[in-house]
Design a protein around this motif. Structure first.
Motif, PDB file in Angstrom:
ATOM      1  N   ASN A   1      -4.331  19.947  45.068  1.00 21.54           N
ATOM      2  CA  ASN A   1      -3.552  19.967  43.831  1.00 21.54           C
ATOM      3  C   ASN A   1      -2.119  18.405  44.509  1.00 21.54           C
ATOM      4  OD1 ASN A   1      -5.517  20.333  41.265  1.00 21.54           O
ATOM      5  ND2 ASN A   1      -4.306  22.376  41.783  1.00 21.54           N
ATOM      6  N   TYR A   2      -1.696  17.414  43.852  1.00 22.90           N
ATOM      7  CA  TYR A   2      -0.856  16.879  43.697  1.00 22.90           C
ATOM      8  C   TYR A   2       0.801  17.874  44.000  1.00 22.90           C
ATOM      9  CZ  TYR A   2       3.021  13.662  44.272  1.00 22.90           C
ATOM     10  OH  TYR A   2       4.009  12.772  44.519  1.00 22.90           O
ATOM     11  N   ILE A   3       0.278  18.437  43.423  1.00 20.45           N
ATOM     12  CA  ILE A   3       2.085  19.348  43.529  1.00 20.45           C
ATOM     13  C   ILE A   3       1.890  20.351  44.517  1.00 20.45           C
ATOM     14  CG2 ILE A   3       0.838  21.580  41.991  1.00 20.45           C
ATOM     15  CD1 ILE A   3       4.135  20.227  42.243  1.00 20.45           C
ATOM     16  N   ASP A   4       0.570  20.780  45.112  1.00 17.70           N
ATOM     17  CA  ASP A   4       0.556  21.867  46.598  1.00 17.70           C
ATOM     18  C   ASP A   4       0.714  20.960  47.899  1.00 17.70           C
ATOM     19  OD1 ASP A   4       0.252  23.381  44.554  1.00 17.70           O
ATOM     20  OD2 ASP A   4      -2.448  23.042  45.334  1.00 17.70           O
ATOM     21  N   LEU A   5       0.249  19.508  47.705  1.00 15.37           N
ATOM     22  CA  LEU A   5       1.100  18.386  48.842  1.00 15.37           C
ATOM     23  C   LEU A   5       2.547  18.093  48.626  1.00 15.37           C
ATOM     24  CD1 LEU A   5      -2.290  16.186  48.632  1.00 15.37           C
ATOM     25  CD2 LEU A   5      -2.035  17.590  50.085  1.00 15.37           C
ATOM     26  N   VAL A   6       2.865  18.318  47.703  1.00 12.18           N
ATOM     27  CA  VAL A   6       4.460  17.466  48.209  1.00 12.18           C
ATOM     28  C   VAL A   6       5.391  19.011  48.692  1.00 12.18           C
ATOM     29  CG1 VAL A   6       7.013  17.693  45.908  1.00 12.18           C
ATOM     30  CG2 VAL A   6       4.386  16.810  45.575  1.00 12.18           C
ATOM     31  N   PRO A   7       6.310  18.528  49.415  1.00 15.22           N
ATOM     32  CA  PRO A   7       7.048  19.382  50.336  1.00 15.22           C
ATOM     33  C   PRO A   7       8.336  19.860  49.321  1.00 15.22           C
ATOM     34  CG  PRO A   7       7.540  16.920  50.936  1.00 15.22           C
ATOM     35  CD  PRO A   7       6.628  17.464  50.128  1.00 15.22           C
TER      36      PRO A   7
ATOM     37  N   GLU B   1      10.471  35.542  45.445  1.00 15.94           N
ATOM     38  CA  GLU B   1       9.740  35.394  45.846  1.00 15.94           C
ATOM     39  C   GLU B   1      10.043  33.684  46.227  1.00 15.94           C
ATOM     40  OE1 GLU B   1       5.855  36.960  42.376  1.00 15.94           O
ATOM     41  OE2 GLU B   1       7.186  34.992  42.092  1.00 15.94           O
ATOM     42  N   ILE B   2       8.986  32.738  46.909  1.00 16.48           N
ATOM     43  CA  ILE B   2       9.385  31.600  47.090  1.00 16.48           C
ATOM     44  C   ILE B   2       8.750  30.695  47.215  1.00 16.48           C
ATOM     45  CG2 ILE B   2      10.547  30.175  49.042  1.00 16.48           C
ATOM     46  CD1 ILE B   2      11.884  31.775  50.328  1.00 16.48           C
ATOM     47  N   TYR B   3       7.962  29.667  46.256  1.00 16.59           N
ATOM     48  CA  TYR B   3       7.207  28.773  46.637  1.00 16.59           C
ATOM     49  C   TYR B   3       7.346  28.041  48.134  1.00 16.59           C
ATOM     50  CZ  TYR B   3       5.778  31.959  42.064  1.00 16.59           C
ATOM     51  OH  TYR B   3       5.531  32.642  41.839  1.00 16.59           O
ATOM     52  N   LEU B   4       5.925  27.548  48.186  1.00 21.38           N
ATOM     53  CA  LEU B   4       6.321  26.061  48.916  1.00 21.38           C
ATOM     54  C   LEU B   4       5.130  25.768  48.942  1.00 21.38           C
ATOM     55  CD1 LEU B   4       7.339  28.189  52.330  1.00 21.38           C
ATOM     56  CD2 LEU B   4       9.363  26.343  51.372  1.00 21.38           C
ATOM     57  N   GLY B   5       5.519  24.045  49.073  1.00 21.73           N
ATOM     58  CA  GLY B   5       4.678  23.085  49.076  1.00 21.73           C
ATOM     59  C   GLY B   5       3.851  22.381  50.107  1.00 21.73           C
ATOM     60  N   ASN B   6       3.027  21.832  50.576  1.00 26.67           N
ATOM     61  CA  ASN B   6       2.552  22.096  52.264  1.00 26.67           C
ATOM     62  C   ASN B   6       2.036  20.388  52.157  1.00 26.67           C
ATOM     63  OD1 ASN B   6       1.283  22.062  54.496  1.00 26.67           O
ATOM     64  ND2 ASN B   6       0.172  23.841  54.135  1.00 26.67           N
ATOM     65  N   PRO B   7       2.703  19.803  52.349  1.00 30.10           N
ATOM     66  CA  PRO B   7       2.187  18.281  52.583  1.00 30.10           C
ATOM     67  C   PRO B   7       1.349  18.172  54.084  1.00 30.10           C
ATOM     68  CG  PRO B   7       4.358  18.361  54.096  1.00 30.10           C
ATOM     69  CD  PRO B   7       3.981  19.349  52.605  1.00 30.10           C
ATOM     70  N   GLU B   8       0.846  18.791  54.339  1.00 30.29           N
ATOM     71  CA  GLU B   8       0.005  19.079  56.284  1.00 30.29           C
ATOM     72  C   GLU B   8      -1.308  19.849  55.292  1.00 30.29           C
ATOM     73  OE1 GLU B   8       0.455  18.312  58.700  1.00 30.29           O
ATOM     74  OE2 GLU B   8       2.092  17.795  58.513  1.00 30.29           O
ATOM     75  N   LEU B   9      -1.979  19.659  53.587  1.00 32.22           N
ATOM     76  CA  LEU B   9      -2.671  20.517  53.591  1.00 32.22           C
ATOM     77  C   LEU B   9      -4.488  19.471  53.309  1.00 32.22           C
ATOM     78  CD1 LEU B   9      -2.266  21.946  50.042  1.00 32.22           C
ATOM     79  CD2 LEU B   9      -3.113  23.391  52.430  1.00 32.22           C
TER      80      LEU B   9
ATOM     81  N   PRO C   1      -8.129  18.245  52.438  1.00 32.22           N
ATOM     82  CA  PRO C   1      -9.587  18.325  51.631  1.00 32.22           C
ATOM     83  C   PRO C   1     -10.422  19.556  51.752  1.00 32.22           C
ATOM     84  CG  PRO C   1      -8.818  16.015  51.919  1.00 32.22           C
ATOM     85  CD  PRO C   1      -8.586  16.357  53.335  1.00 32.22           C
ATOM     86  N   THR C   2     -10.334  20.232  50.660  1.00 35.04           N
ATOM     87  CA  THR C   2     -11.307  21.674  50.499  1.00 35.04           C
ATOM     88  C   THR C   2     -13.358  20.282  51.355  1.00 35.04           C
ATOM     89  OG1 THR C   2     -10.685  22.564  50.124  1.00 35.04           O
ATOM     90  CG2 THR C   2     -12.502  22.967  50.273  1.00 35.04           C
ATOM     91  N   ASN C   3     -13.852  20.952  52.437  1.00 35.01           N
ATOM     92  CA  ASN C   3     -15.313  20.106  51.959  1.00 35.01           C
ATOM     93  C   ASN C   3     -16.665  21.356  52.235  1.00 35.01           C
ATOM     94  OD1 ASN C   3     -15.431  17.443  53.467  1.00 35.01           O
ATOM     95  ND2 ASN C   3     -13.626  18.188  54.722  1.00 35.01           N
ATOM     96  N   SER C   4     -17.361  20.949  51.644  1.00 35.05           N
ATOM     97  CA  SER C   4     -17.823  22.214  51.651  1.00 35.05           C
ATOM     98  C   SER C   4     -19.999  21.332  51.996  1.00 35.05           C
ATOM     99  CB  SER C   4     -18.312  22.596  50.494  1.00 35.05           C
ATOM    100  OG  SER C   4     -18.819  21.993  49.078  1.00 35.05           O
ATOM    101  N   MET C   5     -20.237  21.639  52.193  1.00 32.63           N
ATOM    102  CA  MET C   5     -21.804  21.124  52.778  1.00 32.63           C
ATOM    103  C   MET C   5     -22.999  22.682  51.079  1.00 32.63           C
ATOM    104  SD  MET C   5     -24.371  21.399  55.461  1.00 32.63           S
ATOM    105  CE  MET C   5     -24.093  20.652  56.608  1.00 32.63           C
ATOM    106  N   ASN C   6     -23.794  22.050  51.009  1.00 32.63           N
ATOM    107  CA  ASN C   6     -24.479  22.851  49.489  1.00 32.63           C
ATOM    108  C   ASN C   6     -25.871  22.062  49.612  1.00 32.63           C
ATOM    109  OD1 ASN C   6     -21.687  23.444  47.825  1.00 32.63           O
ATOM    110  ND2 ASN C   6     -22.246  20.551  48.246  1.00 32.63           N
ATOM    111  N   PHE C   7     -26.610  24.175  49.168  1.00 35.31           N
ATOM    112  CA  PHE C   7     -28.006  23.239  49.432  1.00 35.31           C
ATOM    113  C   PHE C   7     -28.442  24.086  47.928  1.00 35.31           C
ATOM    114  CE2 PHE C   7     -26.601  23.523  53.563  1.00 35.31           C
ATOM    115  CZ  PHE C   7     -27.829  22.843  54.191  1.00 35.31           C
TER     116      PHE C   7
END
Length: 181
Positions: A137-143, A153-161, A163-169
């Motif tokens: 999600n865009y908001i998760d990438l924003v630093p 609580e502290i919430y941080l963004g992570n610009p180093e994320l 994409p999730t890759n999956s192989m499906n059968f």
């Protein structure tokens, strides 16, 4: 990381090219009519540069840059003016002498294979192998940093994320049931 730099020259000889003939009718209307010219020649040179931006962090490493420049020189014969006279030393109509373009691309190769087998007239077997990608999600990438003092609580963004890759059968069987007619 390697990029690609390429260049080349080209020559084209064209017969019966199409141009827009313009004249005026007896009522004063401008008349436009497609006509064939005699022949034309085009000489040109082209230079390209392409580079994968894999030095960028996270998902941005799948971006690539492409730039291209083309120079064209053309000569056309057989173009007539309003009076029907042949004109000389003209460029080929709609031939652009300088063309510069570029693009930024985002690439992920996601191969897949789908197989369908008709076992009987009423039974179908299906199998699939797919690769999929889910971007963060865009908001998760924003630093950013958000502090909730009440909940401690502290919430941080992570610009180093990345994409999730999956192989499906997937396997599926379908059987069509025919009831009374």
């Amino acid at each position: 990381s390697v990029g690609i730099l390429s260049g080349g020259v080209f020559y084209k000889k064209i017969k019966d090219f199409i141009y827009k003939f313009q004249s005026e009718d007896t009522n004063g209307y401008e008349v436009f009519k497609p006509m064939n010219g005699d022949n034309a020649s085009i000489f040109g040179a082209e230079f390209s540069f392409q580079k994968q931006l894999d030095f960028l962090p996270g998902f941005a490493r799948n971006f690539s840059l492409y730039m291209n420049y083309t120079f064209v020189s053309s000569k056309a014969k057989g173009i007539r003016n309003e009076d029907g006279e042949l004109r000389g030393d003209l460029e080929l109509p709609q031939a652009t002498p300088n063309i510069l373009n570029g693009s930024i691309n985002y690439t992920n190769l996601l191969p897949s294979l789908h197989v369908k087998y008709n076992a009987t007239q009423k039974t179908i077997l299906r199998a699939a192998w797919t690769n999929t990608l889910a971007r963060p999600n865009y908001i998760d990438l924003v630093p950013y940093k958000e502090i909730n003092r009440e909940e401690e609580e502290i919430y941080l963004g992570n610009p180093e994320l990345t994409p999730t890759n999956s192989m499906n059968f997937d396997f599926m069987a379908e059987h069509y049931i025919v009831t009374g007619k």
